[in-house]
Write a protein that holds these residues in place. Sequence first.
Motif, short mmCIF file in Angstrom:
data_model
loop_
_atom_site.label_atom_id
_atom_site.label_comp_id
_atom_site.label_asym_id
_atom_site.label_seq_id
_atom_site.Cartn_x
_atom_site.Cartn_y
_atom_site.Cartn_z
N ALA A 71 0.94 -1.14 0.03
CA ALA A 71 0.17 -0.22 -0.10
C ALA A 71 1.06 1.18 -0.08
N ARG A 72 0.05 2.46 -0.01
CA ARG A 72 0.84 3.83 0.05
C ARG A 72 0.24 4.31 1.28
N VAL A 73 1.00 5.11 2.10
CA VAL A 73 0.26 5.96 3.34
C VAL A 73 -0.34 7.09 2.74
N THR A 74 -1.59 7.24 3.12
CA THR A 74 -2.24 8.40 2.42
C THR A 74 -2.60 9.50 3.54
N ASN A 75 -2.51 9.11 4.80
CA ASN A 75 -2.58 10.01 5.95
C ASN A 75 -2.06 9.52 7.21
N VAL A 76 -1.54 10.47 8.01
CA VAL A 76 -0.81 10.10 9.44
C VAL A 76 -1.53 11.27 10.24
N GLU A 77 -2.13 11.09 11.26
CA GLU A 77 -2.82 12.16 12.04
C GLU A 77 -2.63 11.69 13.76
N ILE A 78 -2.91 12.76 14.47
CA ILE A 78 -2.80 12.35 15.90
C ILE A 78 -4.01 12.84 16.46
N ASP A 79 -4.71 12.05 17.42
CA ASP A 79 -6.00 12.55 17.91
C ASP A 79 -5.94 13.35 19.35
N GLU A 80 -6.88 13.83 19.89
CA GLU A 80 -6.71 14.56 21.08
C GLU A 80 -6.38 13.81 22.17
N GLU A 81 -6.16 12.65 22.25
CA GLU A 81 -5.86 11.57 23.45
C GLU A 81 -4.05 11.29 23.32
N GLY A 82 -3.62 12.14 21.97
CA GLY A 82 -2.10 11.81 21.71
C GLY A 82 -1.99 10.34 21.02
N LYS A 83 -3.06 9.71 20.44
CA LYS A 83 -2.96 8.46 19.75
C LYS A 83 -2.84 8.79 18.37
N TYR A 84 -2.22 7.87 17.60
CA TYR A 84 -2.11 8.07 16.20
C TYR A 84 -2.92 7.31 15.22
N GLY A 85 -3.70 7.89 14.19
CA GLY A 85 -4.10 7.11 13.23
C GLY A 85 -3.48 7.25 11.74
N VAL A 86 -3.49 6.10 11.17
CA VAL A 86 -2.87 5.96 9.82
C VAL A 86 -3.63 5.34 8.90
N VAL A 87 -3.65 5.66 7.76
CA VAL A 87 -4.76 5.46 6.72
C VAL A 87 -3.43 4.95 5.52
N ILE A 88 -4.13 3.74 4.98
CA ILE A 88 -3.33 3.36 3.97
C ILE A 88 -4.22 2.95 2.49
N PHE A 89 -3.67 3.12 1.35
CA PHE A 89 -4.59 2.74 0.20
C PHE A 89 -3.88 1.83 -0.44
N SER A 90 -4.51 0.73 -0.93
CA SER A 90 -4.18 -0.34 -1.68
C SER A 90 -5.11 -0.88 -2.70
N LYS A 91 -4.33 -1.11 -3.96
CA LYS A 91 -5.33 -1.44 -5.06
C LYS A 91 -4.97 -3.18 -5.27
N ILE A 92 -6.14 -3.85 -4.87
CA ILE A 92 -6.08 -5.34 -5.05
C ILE A 92 -7.18 -5.72 -6.03
N ASN A 93 -6.53 -6.52 -7.10
CA ASN A 93 -7.71 -6.99 -7.81
C ASN A 93 -8.27 -5.87 -8.73
#
Length: 156
Positions: A71-93
């Motif tokens: 995949a390719r990482v499309t977004n990395v963000e931090i929330d109000e609790e200091g935890k991270y979120g990562v969004v990845i994109f993949s083309k499958i079939n």
Amino acid sequence: MKKTQLLLLLTIFFLLPQQLLAQKDSIRLFCPLEEAVVVPPPKNAIQYDPPDLCIVLTSLPDSIVKSVANARVTNVEIDEEGKYGVVIFSKINNKDYYFWYTGLNKTVVSKNTLIKAGQPIGIIDPGGKVEMLMYQFETQLDPSKYLDCKNVLKNE
């Protein structure tokens, strides 16, 4: 040519392409945690809306969260609790899939990073929880149906 041979050839000719196409639609995703276990939602939780098809995983021995696909990482963000979120994109079939991980204590990837299935994307505390959402373009899917984890309970 005998009638039975002709019927057999016609059957193979028509059914084989359908079988091959059906196999291409099924996907298997790399397990994001070693010895992953699904964390069920609390029984006393009040839900007014239909629940998200979010899977919450934990693993005592493992704290490294891995990519479920190339995949390719499309977004990395931090929330109000200091935890991270990562969004990845993949083309499958030839279909677009997005995977959103939340609850990470630390990330080891950044936006536009190309990653392979099984490559680390972040870290949680040992025994911590990571949430994962899966989308085929904009349609939410149940990731537990596709994850190739030995200990993950499948929602029936």
